[in-house]
Write an enzyme that holds these catalytic residues in place. Structure first.
Site, PDB file in Angstrom:
ATOM      1  N   GLY A  94     -12.215 -11.766  22.577  1.00 23.42           N
ATOM      2  CA  GLY A  94     -13.147 -11.081  23.465  1.00 23.42           C
ATOM      3  C   GLY A  94     -12.922 -11.316  24.945  1.00 23.42           C
ATOM      4  O   GLY A  94     -12.347 -12.332  25.357  1.00 23.42           O
ATOM      5  N   ASN A 141     -17.267  -9.877  29.665  1.00 20.91           N
ATOM      6  CA  ASN A 141     -18.347  -9.061  30.241  1.00 20.91           C
ATOM      7  C   ASN A 141     -19.465  -8.706  29.253  1.00 20.91           C
ATOM      8  O   ASN A 141     -20.604  -8.530  29.670  1.00 20.91           O
ATOM      9  CB  ASN A 141     -17.763  -7.795  30.886  1.00 20.91           C
ATOM     10  CG  ASN A 141     -16.939  -6.979  29.928  1.00 20.91           C
ATOM     11  OD1 ASN A 141     -16.540  -7.450  28.869  1.00 20.91           O
ATOM     12  ND2 ASN A 141     -16.695  -5.741  30.292  1.00 20.91           N
ATOM     13  N   VAL A 184      -4.874  -5.421  30.678  1.00 16.67           N
ATOM     14  CA  VAL A 184      -3.610  -4.805  30.257  1.00 16.67           C
ATOM     15  C   VAL A 184      -2.495  -5.850  30.102  1.00 16.67           C
ATOM     16  O   VAL A 184      -1.784  -5.840  29.088  1.00 16.67           O
ATOM     17  CB  VAL A 184      -3.210  -3.666  31.229  1.00 16.67           C
ATOM     18  CG1 VAL A 184      -1.792  -3.172  30.933  1.00 16.67           C
ATOM     19  CG2 VAL A 184      -4.204  -2.511  31.125  1.00 16.67           C
ATOM     20  N   THR A 223      -2.669  -9.021  29.267  1.00 18.55           N
ATOM     21  CA  THR A 223      -2.889  -9.768  28.016  1.00 18.55           C
ATOM     22  C   THR A 223      -2.610  -8.861  26.827  1.00 18.55           C
ATOM     23  O   THR A 223      -1.991  -9.282  25.841  1.00 18.55           O
ATOM     24  CB  THR A 223      -4.339 -10.301  27.951  1.00 18.55           C
ATOM     25  OG1 THR A 223      -4.578 -11.097  29.102  1.00 18.55           O
ATOM     26  CG2 THR A 223      -4.573 -11.139  26.715  1.00 18.55           C
ATOM     27  N   GLU A 249      -8.399  -2.871  23.363  1.00 20.38           N
ATOM     28  CA  GLU A 249      -9.393  -2.305  24.285  1.00 20.38           C
ATOM     29  C   GLU A 249      -9.135  -2.934  25.638  1.00 20.38           C
ATOM     30  O   GLU A 249      -9.522  -4.079  25.881  1.00 20.38           O
ATOM     31  CB  GLU A 249     -10.809  -2.657  23.795  1.00 20.38           C
ATOM     32  CG  GLU A 249     -11.205  -1.958  22.523  1.00 20.38           C
ATOM     33  CD  GLU A 249     -11.426  -0.471  22.703  1.00 20.38           C
ATOM     34  OE1 GLU A 249     -11.437   0.011  23.853  1.00 20.38           O
ATOM     35  OE2 GLU A 249     -11.571   0.214  21.679  1.00 20.38           O
ATOM     36  N   GLY A 288      -8.017  -2.422  30.112  1.00 20.06           N
ATOM     37  CA  GLY A 288      -8.656  -2.095  31.385  1.00 20.06           C
ATOM     38  C   GLY A 288      -8.555  -0.623  31.759  1.00 20.06           C
ATOM     39  O   GLY A 288      -8.006   0.192  31.025  1.00 20.06           O
ATOM     40  N   CYS A 338     -15.223  -2.111  31.690  1.00 19.30           N
ATOM     41  CA  CYS A 338     -13.868  -1.565  31.611  1.00 19.30           C
ATOM     42  C   CYS A 338     -13.811  -0.068  31.888  1.00 19.30           C
ATOM     43  O   CYS A 338     -12.866   0.422  32.479  1.00 19.30           O
ATOM     44  CB  CYS A 338     -13.310  -1.837  30.224  1.00 19.30           C
ATOM     45  SG  CYS A 338     -14.471  -1.333  28.938  1.00 19.30           S
ATOM     46  N   LYS A 368      -2.884   5.823  27.109  1.00 15.99           N
ATOM     47  CA  LYS A 368      -1.933   5.248  28.066  1.00 15.99           C
ATOM     48  C   LYS A 368      -2.050   3.712  28.046  1.00 15.99           C
ATOM     49  O   LYS A 368      -2.221   3.111  26.984  1.00 15.99           O
ATOM     50  CB  LYS A 368      -2.150   5.875  29.456  1.00 15.99           C
ATOM     51  CG  LYS A 368      -1.805   7.395  29.463  1.00 15.99           C
ATOM     52  CD  LYS A 368      -2.480   8.158  30.575  1.00 15.99           C
ATOM     53  CE  LYS A 368      -1.788   8.041  31.906  1.00 15.99           C
ATOM     54  NZ  LYS A 368      -2.483   8.833  32.946  1.00 15.99           N
ATOM     55  N   GLY A 371      -5.070   1.255  26.130  1.00 16.52           N
ATOM     56  CA  GLY A 371      -5.241   0.709  24.795  1.00 16.52           C
ATOM     57  C   GLY A 371      -4.822   1.589  23.653  1.00 16.52           C
ATOM     58  O   GLY A 371      -4.284   2.687  23.820  1.00 16.52           O
TER      59      GLY A 371
END
Ligand code: NAD
Length: 487
Positions: free
Chosen positions: A149, A152, A229, A231, A249, A251, A283, A454, A457
């Protein structure tokens, strides 16, 4: 310490500690105090979590769908009963205003559990006639899924991953962000109370190294990451080496397009929610607000008036709209982007600083910030800031704005405000994004799929689509005649 949990990890239905793990200090963003001290997982803790999850998954997968659904539904009910306590913990964990956490965090998690409990019933395959033969398909669970996770939405992220994973018959090991380690532990307790087998949902703490160890573990069948992105790139690459399933999931730098004919107050409301909610740490935020030239001046004037009414303050005060950012480092990052915005020639309309006063001395606050006359090449129009910083960019016509909106490596979300229904759908069809809102922004009910294209994710959370990402298809071909062999 006011939010210290019983121990750092929750494995096989109980709290577990190993003080050999790296220390994690949970800091309350509103005053900088340490509210809990935990330890990251050691290899022994990680192995223990997989052993428990593998065992529990076998049991869970053998239950009837209706039995699994009942557990998810009970967990949803318990979350709703405890919403106040869970929301307060969410506020302590993240610094987000209680006004928000009461309605957007545990409640959204409960919605996901309730909705996916119904999906657990309807998981089925198809039957394919093949002349005298036939085939059928079944959707099988993947095994042990790892959830990782971001900070946020700690409760919501844990639930959005656990609900479809468990509905499909998987077990989960969840690693919260090291910045917000507390909320997921409560969810683990709730699953046990709701009747889940021990070990079905485990929480292990840790920094990125623990995330990497979990996602490359031999018994990990799938990784679902919510994070940045960079990570995502690392986790996806390591998953590829092990041929593991992924959901990413990541940025965004999403565009929100406001045409001249838009309802002005709605468009401004959408832009404010899409930039300042959760202190801008969302995000899918519409951080590039394109406003058509005919409305540009009025838009900026009303935006400034309405933004000036935002109450920034103690996140536990129910009157507060905007709390601090999650950490000191995040505040430094956001302030450095504000400096870049000024240095590169964007016009600061309001905000852009740290609020003054004793309340704000120790917390990680930044005032809601609006930049106007932003151009596409400026850093604040290209990079994800993850703070309460809105960039407003003028545009002239539809083709121009669509091509500018798409000129980004991200593709998480987009929004269009117009009264022209044809244009609304035409523009939505042209925008490269996983989700596009028309005349609203950032609504994410659990019934609809959410995720990016793109660099933003892969895979989808929520909606029926999520079930496909937590299960695999098996085909069974049944022959009713003799084997026709030339040998
Ligand atoms: P981050 O990428 O720094 O960390 C995310 C998680 O990954 C943390 O738990 C971290 O410990 C872990 N991690 C770090 N390195 C790892 C590695 N090598 N292997 C495995 N795990 C590793 O992100 P963050 O700063 O916590 O969160 C903010 C980012 O998350 C933003 O980019 C934001 O857009 C994104 N986000 C996306 C969504 C979405 O649904 N698309 C939702 C919320 C946040």
């Amino acid at each position: 310490m006011k939010a210290q949990p019983t121990a750092s990890h929750f494995i096989n239905g109980e709290y577990v500690e190993d003080t050999a793990g790296k220390v994690i200090e949970c800091v309350y963003a509103a005053d900088g105090s340490v509210i809990a001290r935990l330890h990251g997982a050691t290899p022994a803790i990680i192995d223990r979590a997989f052993t428990a999850a593998l065992e529990a998954q076998k049991v869970w997968a053998s239950w009837l769908p209706v039995e699994r659904a009942r557990v998810l539904r009970r967990a949803a009910d318990i979350i709703r009963e405890r919403n106040e306590d869970l929301s307060e913990l969410e506020t302590l964990d993240t610094g987000k205003a209680i006004q928000e956490t009461l309605v957007a965090d545990a409640t959204s998690g409960a919605d996901a559990l309730e909705w996916f409990s119904a999906q657990a019933h309807s998981l089925s395959g198809e039957s394919v006639p093949l002349g005298t033969d036939f085939a059928y398909t079944v959707r099988e669970p993947l095994g042990v899924c790892v959830g990782i996770g971001a900070w946020n939405y700690p409760t919501q992220i844990a639930c959005w991953k656990a609900a479809p994973a468990l509905a499909c018959g998987n077990a989960m090991i969840f690693k919260p962000s090291e910045l917000t380690p507390l909320c997921a532990l409560k969810l683990a307790e709730i699953f046990i109370e709701a009747g889940a087998p021990k070990g079905l949902f485990n929480v292990v703490q840790g920094y990125g190294d623990v995330g990497a160890a979990l996602s490359t573990h031999k018994d990990c069948a799938k990784v679902s990451l919510t994070g940045s992105v960079p990570t995502g790139g690392k986790v996806y690459a390591s998953a590829a080496a092990g041929m593991r399933h992924v959901t990413m999931e990541l940025g965004g730098k999403s565009p929100m397009i406001v045409f001249d004919d838009a309802d002005l107050e709605d468009a401004i409301g959408g832009a404010m929610l899409g930039n300042f909610y959760s202190t801008g740490q969302i995000c899918s935020n519409g951080t590039r607000v394109f406003v058509q030239r005919g409305l540009y001046g009025r838009f900026l004037q009303r935006l400034a008036e309405r933004t000036a009414t935002i109450r920034i303050g103690d996140p536990l005060d129910p009157e507060t709209h905007l709390g601090p950012l999650v950490s000191k480092a995040q505040r430094e990052k956001v302030l450095s982007y504000i400096d870049k915005g000024k240095a590169e020639g964007a016009r600061l309309v309001l905000g852009g600083d740290v609020p003054s006063g004793t309340l704000f001395d120790k917390g990680f606050y930044v005032t809601p910030t609006v930049f106007a006359d932003v151009t596409d090449d400026m850093t604040i129009a290209r990079e994800e800031i993850f703070g309460p910083v809105m960039a407003v960019l003028p545009f002239d016509d539809e083709d121009e704005v669509v091509s500018r909106a798409n000129a980004t490596p991200f593709g998480l979300a987009a929004g269009v405000f117009t009264q022209d229904i044809t244009r609304a759908h035409r523009v939505a069809a042209s925008l490269q994004a996983g989700i596009c809102w028309i005349n609203t922004y950032n609504l994410t009910p659990v019934e609809i799929p959410f995720g990016g294209v793109k660099q933003s994710g892969l895979g989808r959370e929520n909606g029926k689509a999520a079930m496909a990402f937590y299960s695999q298809l098996k085909t069974i071909h049944v022959a009713l005649g003799k084997v026709d062999s030339p040998y």
